[in-house]
Design an enzyme around this catalytic site. Structure first.
Site, mmCIF file in Angstrom:
data_model
loop_
_atom_site.group_PDB
_atom_site.id
_atom_site.type_symbol
_atom_site.label_atom_id
_atom_site.label_comp_id
_atom_site.label_asym_id
_atom_site.label_seq_id
_atom_site.Cartn_x
_atom_site.Cartn_y
_atom_site.Cartn_z
ATOM 1 N N ALA A 13 -0.185 -9.159 8.126
ATOM 2 C CA ALA A 13 0.729 -10.130 7.010
ATOM 3 C C ALA A 13 1.182 -11.236 7.871
ATOM 4 O O ALA A 13 1.569 -12.297 7.366
ATOM 5 C CB ALA A 13 1.545 -9.354 6.156
ATOM 6 N N SER B 44 0.574 -1.359 -0.121
ATOM 7 C CA SER B 44 -0.060 0.174 -0.003
ATOM 8 C C SER B 44 0.862 1.196 -0.005
ATOM 9 O O SER B 44 0.256 2.289 -0.038
ATOM 10 C CB SER B 44 -0.804 0.010 1.201
ATOM 11 O OG SER B 44 -0.236 -0.029 2.415
ATOM 12 N N GLY C 90 5.158 3.117 -0.407
ATOM 13 C CA GLY C 90 6.608 3.121 -0.537
ATOM 14 C C GLY C 90 6.834 1.831 -1.702
ATOM 15 O O GLY C 90 6.475 1.962 -2.780
ATOM 16 N N TYR D 78 18.406 -2.381 2.418
ATOM 17 C CA TYR D 78 19.319 -1.156 2.339
ATOM 18 C C TYR D 78 20.741 -1.389 2.838
ATOM 19 O O TYR D 78 20.675 -2.184 4.155
ATOM 20 C CB TYR D 78 18.613 -0.196 2.917
ATOM 21 C CG TYR D 78 19.208 1.407 2.905
ATOM 22 C CD1 TYR D 78 19.280 1.741 1.590
ATOM 23 C CD2 TYR D 78 19.990 1.867 3.693
ATOM 24 C CE1 TYR D 78 20.051 2.908 1.330
ATOM 25 C CE2 TYR D 78 20.543 3.141 3.805
ATOM 26 C CZ TYR D 78 20.287 3.861 2.420
ATOM 27 O OH TYR D 78 21.300 4.716 2.064
ATOM 28 N N LYS E 8 18.421 -6.977 8.499
ATOM 29 C CA LYS E 8 18.639 -7.314 7.050
ATOM 30 C C LYS E 8 19.819 -8.315 7.019
ATOM 31 O O LYS E 8 19.663 -9.091 5.766
ATOM 32 C CB LYS E 8 19.153 -6.027 6.383
ATOM 33 C CG LYS E 8 18.069 -4.739 6.416
ATOM 34 C CD LYS E 8 16.867 -5.131 5.593
ATOM 35 C CE LYS E 8 15.901 -3.725 5.748
ATOM 36 N NZ LYS E 8 14.657 -4.492 5.079
ATOM 37 N N TYR F 213 22.424 2.421 10.903
ATOM 38 C CA TYR F 213 21.486 1.686 9.896
ATOM 39 C C TYR F 213 22.246 0.275 9.877
ATOM 40 O O TYR F 213 21.940 -0.555 10.600
ATOM 41 C CB TYR F 213 21.367 2.375 8.685
ATOM 42 C CG TYR F 213 20.219 1.445 8.251
ATOM 43 C CD1 TYR F 213 18.665 1.858 8.247
ATOM 44 C CD2 TYR F 213 20.546 0.427 7.327
ATOM 45 C CE1 TYR F 213 17.789 0.919 7.541
ATOM 46 C CE2 TYR F 213 19.739 -0.258 6.769
ATOM 47 C CZ TYR F 213 18.196 -0.103 6.829
ATOM 48 O OH TYR F 213 16.976 -0.835 6.501
HETATM 49 P P1 NAI Z 1 6.437 1.840 3.787
HETATM 50 O O1 NAI Z 1 6.222 2.192 5.182
HETATM 51 O O2 NAI Z 1 6.265 2.824 2.694
HETATM 52 O O3 NAI Z 1 5.537 0.524 3.640
HETATM 53 C C1 NAI Z 1 5.405 -0.669 4.281
HETATM 54 C C2 NAI Z 1 4.439 -1.495 3.935
HETATM 55 O O4 NAI Z 1 4.072 -2.638 4.763
HETATM 56 C C3 NAI Z 1 2.841 -1.014 3.937
HETATM 57 O O5 NAI Z 1 2.020 -1.524 2.869
HETATM 58 C C4 NAI Z 1 2.145 -1.312 5.157
HETATM 59 O O6 NAI Z 1 0.711 -1.342 5.015
HETATM 60 C C5 NAI Z 1 2.690 -2.763 5.151
HETATM 61 N N1 NAI Z 1 2.499 -3.374 6.654
HETATM 62 C C6 NAI Z 1 3.067 -2.619 7.728
HETATM 63 N N2 NAI Z 1 2.872 -3.773 8.710
HETATM 64 C C7 NAI Z 1 2.045 -4.539 8.098
HETATM 65 C C8 NAI Z 1 1.399 -5.876 8.578
HETATM 66 N N3 NAI Z 1 1.343 -6.233 9.978
HETATM 67 N N4 NAI Z 1 0.299 -6.361 7.824
HETATM 68 C C9 NAI Z 1 0.449 -6.202 6.279
HETATM 69 N N5 NAI Z 1 0.980 -5.072 6.038
HETATM 70 C C10 NAI Z 1 1.571 -4.394 6.821
HETATM 71 O O7 NAI Z 1 7.867 0.725 3.800
HETATM 72 P P2 NAI Z 1 9.011 1.051 2.599
HETATM 73 O O8 NAI Z 1 10.171 1.947 2.996
HETATM 74 O O9 NAI Z 1 8.365 0.923 1.232
HETATM 75 O O10 NAI Z 1 9.718 -0.369 3.132
HETATM 76 C C11 NAI Z 1 9.537 -1.581 2.277
HETATM 77 C C12 NAI Z 1 10.762 -2.384 2.497
HETATM 78 O O11 NAI Z 1 11.777 -1.634 1.758
HETATM 79 C C13 NAI Z 1 11.405 -2.487 3.863
HETATM 80 O O12 NAI Z 1 12.095 -3.794 4.156
HETATM 81 C C14 NAI Z 1 12.580 -1.564 3.916
HETATM 82 O O13 NAI Z 1 13.462 -2.009 4.733
HETATM 83 C C15 NAI Z 1 12.999 -1.540 2.476
HETATM 84 N N6 NAI Z 1 13.819 -0.353 1.963
HETATM 85 C C16 NAI Z 1 13.346 1.028 2.232
HETATM 86 C C17 NAI Z 1 14.383 2.214 1.828
HETATM 87 C C18 NAI Z 1 13.791 3.381 1.983
HETATM 88 O O14 NAI Z 1 14.555 4.362 1.909
HETATM 89 N N7 NAI Z 1 12.698 3.635 2.265
HETATM 90 C C19 NAI Z 1 15.647 1.777 1.044
HETATM 91 C C20 NAI Z 1 15.745 0.422 0.946
HETATM 92 C C21 NAI Z 1 14.973 -0.615 1.393
#
Ligand code: NAI
Length: 397
Positions: A112, A50, A52, A227, A246, A237
């Site tokens: 999830a 939903s 990112g 990351y 990670k 981090y």
């Molecule tokens: P975000 O906060 O934008 O999205 C997180 C998603 O997880 C959302 O869809 C939310 O609804 C879902 N979620 C959270 N708890 C949940 C649960 N209990 N059940 C079902 N859905 C749940 O996060 P983002 O930044 O997109 O992170 C996603 C992955 O990407 C993570 O593993 C993060 O470490 C990795 N990442 C992020 C970077 C960044 O700069 N934002 C860089 C590199 C990797």
């Protein structure tokens, strides 16, 4: 109802449905302009869909490759005067655009980490996706806590250094003010908690559940996101609690790869670029680093948002020609989508600027304004073309 942003710390507690829909429409527009290779994903499951990187993965799979998608996320609709979460509006906007494009799209709203959501998703794959199987599984959860499905234990994730305290500069999202933060090292329990929430165990449980249910297609690909980042953010981090999680993700990728090998499948971690998302806004120092990075990458013409990154990632995973994936894989078997961020010239410039950054030099040296705008856009605010003075009619809330 007029909806305005209300920021508390690193989160905005309101979201604008029209702005979120417009954001999604713009991302979809970009994905549509980048049609993927013929041999791309046709049926994708995105866990954490939903916002990112997960939302952008779903958009790229659907609108570059025409994939049917199932998205799992944990979001809240509006109630009375309280707006829904941005992710709730994003899901709704995605489903509408997918339907208009004739694409199959279903969303599961729930935890999830639970067995019931895994079972509900398996049933949806069987009943709603062509052939009752998935050929791409994206794991993109970022969560503050997790209830273990077997023991019932509740784990919390913390962002802390390991071994020694950490002091560094960060910026306040709303005011753009700089401040110093000191964070004490994590306890062993906090490290274990963070690994339990943000490590790879749940990804493994998902793949086991999907495999046992027989819904993984021959040649399935599964990817989860990680990351690494530069030395500047290392203590908070990669060298901290999140880095431990990670590392666990990397280990689980190898385990999952061996589970899917008999059906010709593959599993790996993609190391993505640092970007403004709800998850990354919570990490101290990272907003300042991202502001510097944005300025340099925008100037160099190499800046990407989540959707540009995910479109490029799928192009690497599903290349036009055989073998194009190989150069982008590092020695640990990870896909390196952070290649442009980690370019030595870019990193050298950031290190040089880091020592010069102060409240006075911030506006000139960093793209704090770009950071701030992207932060508000996550919640549907400051989206060009949206009239924020207009009343939002009830059904939209
Ligand atoms: P975000 O906060 O934008 O999205 C997180 C998603 O997880 C959302 O869809 C939310 O609804 C879902 N979620 C959270 N708890 C949940 C649960 N209990 N059940 C079902 N859905 C749940 O996060 P983002 O930044 O997109 O992170 C996603 C992955 O990407 C993570 O593993 C993060 O470490 C990795 N990442 C992020 C970077 C960044 O700069 N934002 C860089 C590199 C990797």
């Amino acid at each position: 109802m007029i909806i305005a942003p209300k920021v508390r710390g690193f989160i905005c507690t309101t979201a604008h449905p029209v702005g979120c829909a417009e954001n999604v429409a713009q991302m979809v527009g970009y994905a549509k302009s980048c049609p993927g290779a013929a041999e791309g994903p046709r049926r994708a499951l995105v866990i954490g869909a939903s916002g990112g990187y997960g939302l952008s993965s779903r958009i790229a799979a659907a609108f570059c490759y025409g994939a049917s998608t199932i998205g799992v996320s944990l979001e809240r609709p509006g109630a009375g005067q309280k707006t829904g979460t941005a992710g709730f509006y994003n899901n709704r906007a995605f489903e509408k655009l997918a339907a208009e494009a004739g694409l199959i799209a279903h969303s599961v709203n729930g935890d999830a980490f639970s067995e019931s959501v895994k079972a509900e998703t398996v049933a949806l794959i069987k009943n709603k996706l062509p052939g009752g199987k998935v050929d791409l599984v994206v794991y993109s959860i970022a969560a503050p806590r997790r209830t273990h499905p077997v023991t019932g234990e509740v784990f919390s994730s913390v962002i802390k250094p390991v071994g020694a305290p950490f002091t560094g500069s960060t910026i306040q999202v709303l005011s753009g003010e700089m401040s110093e933060v000191t964070i004490e090292p994590a306890t062993e329990g906090e490290i274990a908690g963070t690994v339990a929430v943000m490590g790879g165990e749940d990804w493994l449980l998902w793949m086991e559940a999907l495999g046992e249910a027989g819904v993984l297609a021959h040649g399935v690909t599964s990817v989860a996101y990680s990351y690494i980042g530069p030395e500047l953010t290392h203590a908070i981090y990669r060298g901290g609690t999140m880095g431990r999680a990670k590392d666990d993700l990397d280990q689980k990728a190898a385990q999952i790869a061996s589970i899917v090998a008999p059906i010709g499948g593959r599993a790996f971690v993609s190391v993505n670029k640092a970007l403004v998302t709800q998850a990354s806004s919570a990490i101290p120092v990272v907003p300042l680093y991202i502001s510097l990075l944005y300025r340099i990458m925008k100037r160099n013409g190499t800046h990407e948002g989540c959707t540009e990154q995910m479109v490029r990632m799928l192009q690497r995973i599903y290349p036009e020609r055989e073998g194009e994936l190989t150069p982008a894989i590092d020695q640990a078997g990870r896909l390196r989508m952070d290649d442009w961020e980690m370019n030595p010239k870019v990193q050298r410039e950031i290190s040089e600027l880091w020592g010069k950054i102060s409240p006075e030099t911030l506006p000139e040296l960093a793209d704090a304004e770009g950071y701030r705008k992207d932060f508000f856009r996550l919640f549907g605010f400051e989206v060009p073309g949206v009239d924020y003075g207009a009343d939002v009619p009830e059904p939209l809330i």
